[in-house]
Design an enzyme around this catalytic site. Structure first.
Site, PDB file in Angstrom:
ATOM      1  N   MET A 191      -1.261   8.035  14.791  1.00 24.87           N
ATOM      2  CA  MET A 191      -0.939   7.058  14.894  1.00 24.87           C
ATOM      3  C   MET A 191      -0.593   7.119  16.490  1.00 24.87           C
ATOM      4  O   MET A 191       1.054   7.046  17.032  1.00 24.87           O
ATOM      5  CB  MET A 191      -0.199   6.574  14.186  1.00 24.87           C
ATOM      6  CG  MET A 191      -0.679   6.069  12.784  1.00 24.87           C
ATOM      7  SD  MET A 191       0.786   5.702  11.268  1.00 24.87           S
ATOM      8  CE  MET A 191       0.962   7.967  11.198  1.00 24.87           C
TER       9      MET A 191
ATOM     10  N   HIS B 250      -3.077  12.247  10.251  1.00 22.41           N
ATOM     11  CA  HIS B 250      -3.169  11.045  10.831  1.00 22.41           C
ATOM     12  C   HIS B 250      -2.865  10.718  12.355  1.00 22.41           C
ATOM     13  O   HIS B 250      -1.170  10.948  11.692  1.00 22.41           O
ATOM     14  CB  HIS B 250      -2.877   9.973   9.038  1.00 22.41           C
ATOM     15  CG  HIS B 250      -2.572   8.541   9.427  1.00 22.41           C
ATOM     16  ND1 HIS B 250      -1.916   7.235   8.840  1.00 22.41           N
ATOM     17  CD2 HIS B 250      -3.120   7.549  11.020  1.00 22.41           C
ATOM     18  CE1 HIS B 250      -2.435   6.330   9.079  1.00 22.41           C
ATOM     19  NE2 HIS B 250      -2.738   6.261  10.370  1.00 22.41           N
TER      20      HIS B 250
ATOM     21  N   GLY C  37       8.232   3.958   2.698  1.00 23.81           N
ATOM     22  CA  GLY C  37       8.715   2.962   1.777  1.00 23.81           C
ATOM     23  C   GLY C  37       8.241   1.651   1.728  1.00 23.81           C
ATOM     24  O   GLY C  37       9.108   0.531   1.958  1.00 23.81           O
TER      25      GLY C  37
ATOM     26  N   SER D 133       2.185  12.449   1.369  1.00 24.52           N
ATOM     27  CA  SER D 133       2.473  12.206   3.291  1.00 24.52           C
ATOM     28  C   SER D 133       4.472  12.505   2.580  1.00 24.52           C
ATOM     29  O   SER D 133       4.962  12.268   1.976  1.00 24.52           O
ATOM     30  CB  SER D 133       2.089  10.716   2.997  1.00 24.52           C
ATOM     31  OG  SER D 133       3.309  11.022   4.444  1.00 24.52           O
TER      32      SER D 133
ATOM     33  N   GLY E 182       3.952   2.983  10.579  1.00 30.09           N
ATOM     34  CA  GLY E 182       4.936   2.558  10.813  1.00 30.09           C
ATOM     35  C   GLY E 182       6.030   3.857  10.110  1.00 30.09           C
ATOM     36  O   GLY E 182       6.284   4.632  11.227  1.00 30.09           O
ATOM     37  N   PHE E 183       5.861   3.022   9.030  1.00 29.58           N
ATOM     38  CA  PHE E 183       6.790   3.788   8.261  1.00 29.58           C
ATOM     39  C   PHE E 183       6.301   3.961   7.002  1.00 29.58           C
ATOM     40  O   PHE E 183       5.941   3.166   6.465  1.00 29.58           O
ATOM     41  CB  PHE E 183       8.313   2.994   8.585  1.00 29.58           C
ATOM     42  CG  PHE E 183       9.032   2.730   9.507  1.00 29.58           C
ATOM     43  CD1 PHE E 183       9.673   2.671  10.018  1.00 29.58           C
ATOM     44  CD2 PHE E 183       7.850   1.177  10.111  1.00 29.58           C
ATOM     45  CE1 PHE E 183       9.744   2.609  11.554  1.00 29.58           C
ATOM     46  CE2 PHE E 183       8.482   1.166  11.859  1.00 29.58           C
ATOM     47  CZ  PHE E 183       9.708   2.150  12.374  1.00 29.58           C
TER      48      PHE E 183
ATOM     49  N   MET F  61       3.414   9.813  14.457  1.00 33.78           N
ATOM     50  CA  MET F  61       3.788   9.067  15.052  1.00 33.78           C
ATOM     51  C   MET F  61       4.238   8.689  16.600  1.00 33.78           C
ATOM     52  O   MET F  61       5.432  10.040  17.086  1.00 33.78           O
ATOM     53  CB  MET F  61       4.813   7.837  15.170  1.00 33.78           C
ATOM     54  CG  MET F  61       3.924   8.039  13.307  1.00 33.78           C
ATOM     55  SD  MET F  61       4.875   6.752  12.505  1.00 33.78           S
ATOM     56  CE  MET F  61       4.962   6.545  10.485  1.00 33.78           C
TER      57      MET F  61
ATOM     58  N   MET G 148      -5.522   1.191   6.229  1.00 31.52           N
ATOM     59  CA  MET G 148      -4.237   1.244   5.808  1.00 31.52           C
ATOM     60  C   MET G 148      -3.894  -0.671   4.785  1.00 31.52           C
ATOM     61  O   MET G 148      -4.413  -1.035   5.524  1.00 31.52           O
ATOM     62  CB  MET G 148      -3.627   0.897   7.434  1.00 31.52           C
ATOM     63  CG  MET G 148      -3.641   2.335   7.959  1.00 31.52           C
ATOM     64  SD  MET G 148      -2.961   3.460   7.087  1.00 31.52           S
ATOM     65  CE  MET G 148      -1.235   2.921   7.310  1.00 31.52           C
TER      66      MET G 148
ATOM     67  N   HIS H 230      -0.508  14.774   3.349  1.00 30.89           N
ATOM     68  CA  HIS H 230      -0.479  14.075   4.325  1.00 30.89           C
ATOM     69  C   HIS H 230      -0.021  14.054   5.542  1.00 30.89           C
ATOM     70  O   HIS H 230       1.330  14.090   4.963  1.00 30.89           O
ATOM     71  CB  HIS H 230      -0.850  12.837   3.813  1.00 30.89           C
ATOM     72  CG  HIS H 230      -1.587  11.730   4.902  1.00 30.89           C
ATOM     73  ND1 HIS H 230      -2.325  11.279   5.163  1.00 30.89           N
ATOM     74  CD2 HIS H 230      -0.537  10.937   5.280  1.00 30.89           C
ATOM     75  CE1 HIS H 230      -2.456  10.410   5.999  1.00 30.89           C
ATOM     76  NE2 HIS H 230      -1.125   9.465   5.950  1.00 30.89           N
TER      77      HIS H 230
ATOM     78  N   ASP I 299      -4.347   4.282   2.657  1.00 33.61           N
ATOM     79  CA  ASP I 299      -2.316   4.543   2.425  1.00 33.61           C
ATOM     80  C   ASP I 299      -1.747   3.206   2.918  1.00 33.61           C
ATOM     81  O   ASP I 299      -2.036   2.976   3.378  1.00 33.61           O
ATOM     82  CB  ASP I 299      -2.682   5.156   4.230  1.00 33.61           C
ATOM     83  CG  ASP I 299      -1.326   5.998   4.792  1.00 33.61           C
ATOM     84  OD1 ASP I 299      -0.576   6.270   3.634  1.00 33.61           O
ATOM     85  OD2 ASP I 299      -1.503   6.795   5.283  1.00 33.61           O
ATOM     86  N   GLY I 300      -0.614   3.520   1.902  1.00 31.38           N
ATOM     87  CA  GLY I 300       0.480   2.283   2.336  1.00 31.38           C
ATOM     88  C   GLY I 300       1.322   1.896   0.545  1.00 31.38           C
ATOM     89  O   GLY I 300      -0.188   0.930   0.306  1.00 31.38           O
ATOM     90  N   GLY I 301       2.433   1.735   0.595  1.00 33.63           N
ATOM     91  CA  GLY I 301       3.280   1.780  -0.677  1.00 33.63           C
ATOM     92  C   GLY I 301       1.914   1.392  -1.944  1.00 33.63           C
ATOM     93  O   GLY I 301       1.919   1.004  -3.280  1.00 33.63           O
TER      94      GLY I 301
ATOM     95  N   ASP J  95       1.909  11.917   8.968  1.00 36.59           N
ATOM     96  CA  ASP J  95       1.911  11.250   9.968  1.00 36.59           C
ATOM     97  C   ASP J  95       3.117  11.951  11.168  1.00 36.59           C
ATOM     98  O   ASP J  95       3.651  11.384  11.409  1.00 36.59           O
ATOM     99  CB  ASP J  95       2.748  10.032   9.416  1.00 36.59           C
ATOM    100  CG  ASP J  95       1.850   9.985   7.542  1.00 36.59           C
ATOM    101  OD1 ASP J  95       0.635   9.542   8.023  1.00 36.59           O
ATOM    102  OD2 ASP J  95       2.698   9.343   6.755  1.00 36.59           O
TER     103      ASP J  95
HETATM  104  C1  DX5 Z   1       2.315   5.245   6.703  1.00 35.87           C
HETATM  105  C2  DX5 Z   1       1.764   5.980   6.961  1.00 35.87           C
HETATM  106  C3  DX5 Z   1       1.956   6.157   5.415  1.00 35.87           C
HETATM  107  C4  DX5 Z   1       3.436   6.250   5.118  1.00 35.87           C
HETATM  108  C5  DX5 Z   1       2.925   6.322   2.849  1.00 35.87           C
HETATM  109  O1  DX5 Z   1       2.553   4.473   8.306  1.00 35.87           O
HETATM  110  O2  DX5 Z   1       0.604   5.816   7.154  1.00 35.87           O
HETATM  111  O3  DX5 Z   1       1.294   8.320   5.155  1.00 35.87           O
HETATM  112  O4  DX5 Z   1       4.101   7.852   4.394  1.00 35.87           O
HETATM  113  O5  DX5 Z   1       4.348   5.899   2.638  1.00 35.87           O
HETATM  114  P1  DX5 Z   1       4.328   5.186   1.547  1.00 35.87           P
HETATM  115  O6  DX5 Z   1       4.123   5.799   0.495  1.00 35.87           O
HETATM  116  O7  DX5 Z   1       6.167   5.707   1.192  1.00 35.87           O
HETATM  117  O8  DX5 Z   1       3.812   3.551   1.653  1.00 35.87           O
HETATM  118 ZN    ZN Z   2      -0.393   8.480   7.005  1.00 34.24          ZN
END
Ligand code: DX5
Ligand code: ZN
Length: 231
Positions: free
Chosen positions: A67, A65, A144, A7, A141-142, A36, A136, A32, A174-176, A34
């Site tokens: 959003m 992706h 980290g 991403s 949204g973010f 938004m 997810m 990937h 996806d996420g963390g 993102d």
């Molecule tokens: C969150 C995104 C993710 C994000 C993942 O809304 O959809 O793709 O970039 O970031 P990390 O891997 O840092 O959680």
């Molecule tokens: Zn994503």
């Protein structure tokens, strides 16, 4: 067979082509992106212009992706810009099936996404119509944010649904995602892993970020042919 999708949300945009090339050289399978809109999620990021920019930088599949509210209004622009995979959320979307059909009619693969608060059963009716389900593991949204371990059960539930109704579909998370949790996520049934921070913010650099994720998943799964070629 597994896929690692980098991403770019955590990439250094002043050096985007260099960052993507480093991830590609280290063996990521997809990029990937993102998207938004500040409404569906509380952040604003990138549009078709960035997809078109990535398309000129790399020949890897672009995994977009969305959003955003009313994704149906923007599918054509993202696919024209070069998206190979387009994933839309199940939440607040009365036109999900029509939009999946639209994505396919324009020549892209289609994915459905569920937020942490959305039950697995909400996607059951569309599973036969998708190429990918994205679970997810943070609230979108973010980058980290911290992985939510309670979602592992939902990943297994969706894996069972896919085995019954669409065994070819990819199960993406996806996420963390990081080297500490990726094995558990693979164990639950995922075969496509999105990571931003663990790749682009790794203290030893992008290649080490990719390697440390791959090392953990290789213990669990067979490499995709593309990753095998890259050694
Ligand atoms: C969150 C995104 C993710 C994000 C993942 O809304 O959809 O793709 O970039 O970031 P990390 O891997 O840092 O959680
Ligand atoms: Zn994503």
């Amino acid at each position: 067979m597994y896929y690692l999708s980098a991403s770019i949300l955590s990439a250094d945009f002043s050096n985007l082509s260099d960052q993507i090339r480093k991830a590609e050289d280290a063996g990521v399978n997809w990029i990937h992106i993102d998207v938004m809109d500040g409404h569906f999620v509380p952040n604003i990021t990138m549009g078709p212009f960035i997809v078109e920019t990535c398309r000129r930088i790399t020949s890897l599949p672009l995994d977009v992706h969305l959003m955003i509210e009313k994704p149906e209004n923007h599918i054509q622009s993202f696919i024209s810009a070069g998206a190979n995979w387009v994933s839309i959320h199940i939440e607040d979307n009365p036109n999900v099936h029509r939009t999946l059909q639209l994505i396919h009619s324009l020549g892209s693969k289609a994915g459905i996404v569920l937020n942490p608060g959305t039950p697995a059963q909400s996607v059951e009716a569309v599973i036969p119509f998708v190429d990918l389900v994205l679970v997810m593991t943070v609230n979108p949204g973010f980058s980290g944010q911290s992985f939510i371990p309670q979602i592992l059960g939902k990943i297994s539930t969706i894996k069972n649904m896919l085995e019954k109704h669409n065994p070819e579909a990819i199960l993406q998370v996806d996420g963390g995602i990081n080297p500490q949790n990726i094995s558990a996520v693979a164990e639950a049934g995922a075969n496509c892993f999105v990571a931003a921070t663990a790749i682009f913010k790794h203290p030893q650099g992008i290649a080490e970020g990719v390697n440390s994720l791959r090392t953990q998943i290789q213990k669990k799964m067979r490499l995709s042919p593309q990753a095998q070629e890259r050694g």
